[in-house]
Every structure is written in structure tokens, then in C-alpha cells.
Scaffold this motif. Structure first.
Motif, PDB file in Angstrom:
ATOM      1  N   ASP A   1     -13.788  32.531  50.841  1.00  0.00           N
ATOM      2  CA  ASP A   1     -15.193  32.864  50.676  1.00  0.00           C
ATOM      3  C   ASP A   1     -15.488  33.634  49.399  1.00  0.00           C
ATOM      4  O   ASP A   1     -16.484  33.372  48.720  1.00  0.00           O
ATOM      5  CB  ASP A   1     -15.679  33.683  51.879  1.00  0.00           C
ATOM      6  N   THR A   2     -14.632  34.593  49.069  1.00  0.00           N
ATOM      7  CA  THR A   2     -14.894  35.345  47.844  1.00  0.00           C
ATOM      8  C   THR A   2     -14.652  34.457  46.628  1.00  0.00           C
ATOM      9  O   THR A   2     -15.310  34.605  45.600  1.00  0.00           O
ATOM     10  CB  THR A   2     -13.997  36.597  47.752  1.00  0.00           C
ATOM     11  N   TYR A   3     -13.727  33.518  46.771  1.00  0.00           N
ATOM     12  CA  TYR A   3     -13.448  32.595  45.666  1.00  0.00           C
ATOM     13  C   TYR A   3     -14.640  31.667  45.434  1.00  0.00           C
ATOM     14  O   TYR A   3     -15.030  31.419  44.291  1.00  0.00           O
ATOM     15  CB  TYR A   3     -12.178  31.799  45.996  1.00  0.00           C
ATOM     16  N   VAL A   4     -15.228  31.177  46.531  1.00  0.00           N
ATOM     17  CA  VAL A   4     -16.428  30.335  46.399  1.00  0.00           C
ATOM     18  C   VAL A   4     -17.528  31.117  45.680  1.00  0.00           C
ATOM     19  O   VAL A   4     -18.189  30.607  44.784  1.00  0.00           O
ATOM     20  CB  VAL A   4     -16.936  29.869  47.788  1.00  0.00           C
ATOM     21  N   TYR A   5     -17.685  32.368  46.082  1.00  0.00           N
ATOM     22  CA  TYR A   5     -18.724  33.203  45.464  1.00  0.00           C
ATOM     23  C   TYR A   5     -18.456  33.386  43.971  1.00  0.00           C
ATOM     24  O   TYR A   5     -19.346  33.217  43.139  1.00  0.00           O
ATOM     25  CB  TYR A   5     -18.754  34.558  46.179  1.00  0.00           C
ATOM     26  N   ARG A   6     -17.207  33.677  43.630  1.00  0.00           N
ATOM     27  CA  ARG A   6     -16.898  33.971  42.237  1.00  0.00           C
ATOM     28  C   ARG A   6     -16.908  32.713  41.367  1.00  0.00           C
ATOM     29  O   ARG A   6     -17.584  32.647  40.349  1.00  0.00           O
ATOM     30  CB  ARG A   6     -15.549  34.668  42.138  1.00  0.00           C
ATOM     31  N   ALA A   7     -16.151  31.689  41.833  1.00  0.00           N
ATOM     32  CA  ALA A   7     -16.078  30.470  41.021  1.00  0.00           C
ATOM     33  C   ALA A   7     -17.403  29.714  41.059  1.00  0.00           C
ATOM     34  O   ALA A   7     -17.897  29.247  40.037  1.00  0.00           O
ATOM     35  CB  ALA A   7     -14.950  29.576  41.526  1.00  0.00           C
ATOM     36  N   GLY A   8     -17.966  29.605  42.249  1.00  0.00           N
ATOM     37  CA  GLY A   8     -19.158  28.782  42.411  1.00  0.00           C
ATOM     38  C   GLY A   8     -20.412  29.432  41.862  1.00  0.00           C
ATOM     39  O   GLY A   8     -21.152  28.812  41.104  1.00  0.00           O
ATOM     40  N   LEU A   9     -20.661  30.689  42.259  1.00  0.00           N
ATOM     41  CA  LEU A   9     -21.928  31.306  41.856  1.00  0.00           C
ATOM     42  C   LEU A   9     -21.814  32.061  40.545  1.00  0.00           C
ATOM     43  O   LEU A   9     -22.592  31.845  39.624  1.00  0.00           O
ATOM     44  CB  LEU A   9     -22.415  32.272  42.927  1.00  0.00           C
TER      45      LEU A   9
END
Lengths: 290, 312
Positions: free
Chosen positions: B266-274
Motif C-alpha cells: 500500500d505504501t508503495y502504491v502511494y509512493r510510486a503511483g501518486l
């Protein structure tokens, strides 16, 4: 055995209460004095100045106003929209009811996730818009189902006699059903209000305008700045007067954060004893539903 | 033909007759359509090369199939992220799941009504605080300047120098899981308290006559009776097994040096994605997690059905 249980429960209660107490104590102690260490149960150098700083900081005050506005408007509108939907859905003669039920239930199990939602909000023009706090949360499917179950349990005779007296469905909903639903509305309203009060993440991604930041998000930025020992000026979360006070070392980041934490949690702590029974009821209602 | 028209006409007439009720329902339908169904459709971008200019007109983006998924599996962080996600969720499950049950069993042994109520009220409280507040408090307790934990450890002579807990990798999982248990234990025990209250008291009376100790009563009566509820909550917990957390990690792992132990899907999605605006990639990673969660939930339910308690 029983004694061990009592001792354990006392320790557990202490561990739940002490962190709040300690934060209160630190918030009432002079910042520089706190930094020397040893302040645990009672303020050593008592002062109101940390709170004075918080209440003199226009940016923090503005953030409080945003939080309060958001909580009030968000809760009232969400409860109204959700109960209205639930009332309609509680009518067995509603055309399309089966379809609507499936349509709503599906969203409890599947969702688009963080990024599709972000892109949607962006393309709707809700970025940096106060309405982003209100509109996406207007309907809670979970709450709708609880309300609907409750409305169905109300005596049919009440509605029928009102209708004979010439009441429309709107009249029945507003004048009879809503007033009879006080406890359920109070319960779910409280949960909604607390969710609004506590939300810090949505503003983090949807809001860049300082004037629209709620207080939890500002507090989080203060924490960030403090952790990396940057002046919080770079993030612009507090105003220059506060920074000046901080540079004069009459208070430290820690005492400012503690005072802000107390001001943010105080409303919840204050209403807590009165509404605790509703919280418990809410959990039970929610779990009975399935 | 004429039959169909007659039916159709009557449908419109029937709709018109209940127009007030329909008006109550439609705003909700439209809002849910916009805020729940459109993002589901946006999941398709996980299979596309998302372009910020054509983004809104979704089918003008180029299909790339499973490219983003492959990129994720080949990413250098993949191993760390999967390990952290699995370990943190497992730790939360193993420690966080039984904790409220144990608390409920303990509270059940307390005969003192007022004491019981006070303990309950106090332990519910942290649940209603945001992670920002909890994070501030945890940081304050663990800080090197006037942090109570360091003070205590120094007081009993366990350490000489203050430890900077929140910058050290070896403590992070412990801090994270403890903070979670601390926040949720009281509130999560409510449901088990209610289940225990529903146990037939005559069972205890009978057991007492047969000479069963309090511990035996708990073991032979209370726990078996509340087992169905425990299993249902267990299944629900399994479904969110890859839900290692988001808010708590984002708040407590501010220090980038903690990333090797704190980065989860989840934190990876936030960092990479957003934050890095790799939207399509972020969607694909999020989707990967959702698929595995559904598989876990199905598996857990299958196992639970064997014991005779299942959700579906």
C-alpha cells in the motif's frame, strides 16, 4: 489467578491512559524545560504559553475552523442523504429494488482503489475544493443497510395512519421516520463525525491550498517537520509569529505538537463519556446486520 | 406487440405513481455510480500505458497487457515489499487477533461491575483517535528528549544512553504492532464480550456442581461457545491479510531509513503511483494485492467450512 487478572487489567488501563496524560503534562510544561527530561506525571514548569501559541497561530486556527466546518456539514449532509436513500430502499414496492440492492452491495466488496479514485476526483475538479471533504462521503452503503433494516422494523401502522391523514412519503420520512430513528441516527452520526474529524489522508492528497487544510493534516506536517529538524516554515504549516516564538526557544516543536494534540483530541475526550454507550451499540448493530 | 406496449406503459405509470420514492433513491444511485463504479472502471488503466492527456478518455490509451505487473515483479524492491507486507500482516494477525479475545475472557472473570466498566471505558478510548494523534503520542513517548520509555529504561538501569527508537530498523515492527494492538484491543473486545454474555448461565452452574474450576469453565464452556464468532472474525481477518496497514505505517515510518522494513504494497502504491505519478503502474500493483486478497479469503472460507462455520 484472579489477582493476576486484576493486576494485568490495571496495567492495561494505565497504559491506555498514561500516554494522553503525559501529552497533557508536556503541553502544560515549558518547552525548554521539557527537553531536559524527567517530566512524566506532573508539569515541572507550568505554563499556558504552548496553548497561547496554538490559539494565536492564524494557520492553526484556520485549520480548526476547516475541521469543524467539515465535520458539521459532512455529517449532517451524509446522514440526510443516506437516510433518504435507506427510506426509499426500505419500501418493498420500489421498482428496481432488487437491482439497486445488488448495485450497492457490490461496492462493499469491490473498489477501484487509491489511484483510480484520485484520478476521478481530479477530473471532477474537486482538487483544492472544500467539497472534496463532503461529496464523496455522502452515501455510506454500510450505514444505508443498517438504516434500512431499522426502518423496516418500524410499525407499519404508523405510516399508514399518517398516509390516511394525507401525509406524502416525504412527510412520513421527515415527520415520522426520522424523529423515531433518533438513537440509530445518533450512533451512526457519531461514527461519521469522528471519521470526518480524524481524516488526514484525503486532504494530504487532494488539497495543496494551505487555507483548506484541516487540523489533523497540519499536525501531521508539524510532526514531519519536527522529525527532520527542518524549520516548519519550509512546509508553511505555522505562521511566522509561531516560528519566532520557537526560535526564541520559549517553546519547542514538541511542546507545540503536544498542545495541538490535546486541542485536537479534546472534543473526542469531552464527548466520550456521554456517547460511549452509542459506540458500543453501533458495533453491535453493525455486526448483527450480516 | 400491443401487449408489450401496454406493459411498458404501465411500467411508466407505476414509476410515475411512486415518483417521490424514486426521487429519494436516485441521488444515492448516481453518487455511488460516480464514486464507486467509475473508479472500478479506472482499474483498466492498470493494463494500459496511461497518458495524462488522454487519461480521461480511457480507451485512447494504449493497451500494454501485463507489462506493469511484470515491471512490479522485476522491480528491485519487490522482494522487500512482499516480505514486509507478509511479515507485518502476519504479526498483526498473530498478535492483534487473539489480544481482544484474551481481554474479553479476562474481563469476564472480573466480578466487580464498576471496575469492569472503568477498564472497558479506558481501553476503548485510543480507538477513536486518528493515527496522526496516535503517531504524535508514540513519537513523544519514544523520543530521546523526555520520552517516557527512555526515562523508564534509564530509571531501572537497563540503558545508559537514550535510544532513538523510531530511527532504528530492528524496533520498527515491534512498535508498529504494539501501537496497533494498543489502539484497537479495547474496542475489538466489545464483540467478544457480547458473545460471552450470550452464553447460557446454566452451563456454568452445572459445571460448578461438577467441580470445574474457573479456568476449566473458561476452557470448556466459554471458548467453545464463542468459537463460531471467533472463526467468522478470523475469516474476515484473513481476507485482509495483505492489508499490512497504510495510515499507521505512513505516520510511524516517516524516516526514509526505515523503508527496508516499513515499505508494504500500500505504501508503495502511494509512493510510486501518486507521488511519482506512475498512475498505471500503481493501479497494477494495487490490483495484484486485491487479487491475492480474494484468493486468501476464498481459501480461509474453504477451511472454515470444514469446521462448519463459514461466511458463504
Amino acid at each position: 489467578m484472579v489477582v493476576a487478572i486484576y493486576v494485568f487489567l490495571i496495567l492495561l488501563s494505565f497504559s491506555a491512559l498514561y500516554p494522553f496524560w503525559n501529552t497533557l503534562v508536556v503541553s502544560l510544561n515549558q518547552g525548554l524545560d521539557t527537553a531536559k527530561g524527567g517530566v512524566a506525571f506532573w508539569p515541572r514548569a507550568f505554563t499556558w504559553s504552548n496553548y497561547a501559541t496554538v490559539f494565536n497561530d492564524d494557520k492553526l486556527l484556520n485549520a480548526f475552523m476547516i475541521t469543524i466546518l467539515r465535520t458539521v456539514i459532512g455529517t449532517v449532509s451524509a446522514i440526510f442523504m443516506t437516510t433518504m436513500l435507506a427510506y426509499g430502499m426500505s419500501k418493498s414496492y420500489l421498482i428496481g429494488r432488487k437491482f439497486f440492492t445488488i448495485f450497492f452491495i457490490v461496492t462493499m466488496y469491490f473498489g477501484g482503489g487509491l489511484i483510480p479514485t484520485f484520478l476521478l476526483i481530479k477530473s471532477l475538479g474537486l482538487m483544492n475544493n472544500f467539497l472534496v471533504f463532503i461529496i464523496p462521503g455522502l452515501i455510506s452503503v454500510w450505514n444505508m443497510i443498517i438504516f434500512r433494516t431499522f426502518f423496516k422494523s418500524l410499525p407499519v401502522g404508523l405510516e399508514e395512519s399518517a398516509q390516511i391523514d394525507g401525509c406524502s412519503n416525504w412527510g412520513v420520512f421527515l415527520k415520522i421516520v426520522l424523529p423515531l430513528s433518533g438513537p440509530v441516527i445518533a450512533t451512526l452520526g457519531l461514527f461519521t463525525a469522528i471519521a470526518h474529524w480524524n481524516d488526514w489522508f484525503a486532504p494530504t492528497i487532494y488539497i495543496t491550498n494551505q487555507d483548506l487544510m484541516p487540523v489533523q493534516t497540519v499536525l501531521r506536517r508539524l510532526l514531519n517537520a519536527n522529525l527532520f529538524n527542518e524549520a516548519s516554515a519550509s512546509s508553511g504549516t505555522v505562521n511566522s509569529q509561531t516560528l519566532e516564538a520557537m526560535s526564541q526557544k520559549s517553546l519547542t516543536a514538541k511542546s507545540l505538537i503536544s498542545a495541538t494534540v490535546m486541542v485536537v483530541s479534546l472534543p473526542i475526550i469531552a464527548v466520550y463519556p456521554f456517547v460511549q454507550k452509542y459506540f458500543v451499540k453501533g458495533v453491535m448493530v453493525g455486526s448483527l446486520k450480516e | 406487440m400491443s401487449q408489450a406496449t401496454a406493459n411498458q406503459k404501465s411500467l411508466w405509470q407505476r414509476l410515475w405513481k411512486q415518483i417521490d420514492i424514486q426521487i429519494m433513491v436516485w441521488p444515492g444511485v448516481i453518487l455511488i455510480f460516480i464514486f464507486a463504479y467509475i473508479p472500478m472502471y479506472g482499474v483498466l488503466t492498470g493494463f494500459m500505458d496511461y497518458n495524462i492527456f488522454t487519461g480521461a478518455r480511457i480507451f485512447e490509451n494504449k493497451w500494454v497487457g501485463l507489462k506493469h505487473f511484470q515491471d512490479f515483479f522485476n522491480a528491485p524492491q519487490f522482494g522487500t515489499i512482499m516480505r514486509n507486507t507478509i511479515m507485518i500482516s502476519l504479526l498483526k494477525l498473530i498478535i492483534g487477533f487473539p489480544a481482544p479475545i484474551i481481554l474479553a475472557l479476562m474481563l469476564n472473570e472480573v466480578r466487580h461491575r464498576i471496575f469492569k466498566r472503568v477498564v472497558q471505558s479506558i481501553t476503548y478510548l485510543p480507538y477513536f483517535m486518528s493515527w496522526v494523534i496516535i503517531g504524535s503520542i508514540v513519537m513523544s513517548l519514544l523520543s530521546t528528549e523526555n520520552g517516557s520509555v527512555n526515562m523508564l529504561l534509564k530509571g531501572i538501569g537497563a540503558i545508559d544512553e537514550s535510544i532513538n527508537f523510531l530511527s532504528m530498523k530492528e524496533y520498527f515492527w515491534g512498535i508498529l504492532v504494539s501501537a496497533n494492538v494498543w489502539k484497537d484491543i479495547g474496542f475489538n473486545s466489545i464483540i467478544f464480550m457480547a458473545a460471552i454474555a450470550g452464553v447460557n448461565p446454566s452451563l456454568y452452574e452445572a459445571a460448578e456442581i461438577d467441580g470445574a474450576s474457573r479456568f476449566k469453565q473458561m476452557y470448556l464452556i466459554t471458548i467453545p461457545t464463542i468459537m463460531p464468532i471467533i472463526i467468522i472474525f478470523m475469516i474476515l481477518a484473513m481476507g485482509s491479510l495483505l492489508n499490512a496497514g497504510f495510515e499507521d505505517i505512513l505516520i510511524l515510518a516517516q524516516n526514509p531509513s526505515l523503508r527496508p522494513v516499513s515499505d508494504v504494497i500500500d505504501t508503495y502504491v502511494y509512493r510510486a503511483g501518486l507521488q511519482n505519478q506512475r498512475y498505471a503502474y500503481g493501479v497494477a500493483v494495487g490490483l495484484f494485492r486485491a487479487v491475492i486478497s480474494v484468493m486468501l479469503l476464498t481459501m480461509a472460507n474453504y477451511l472454515a467450512r470444514k469446521t462448519g462455520n463459514s461466511l458463504w
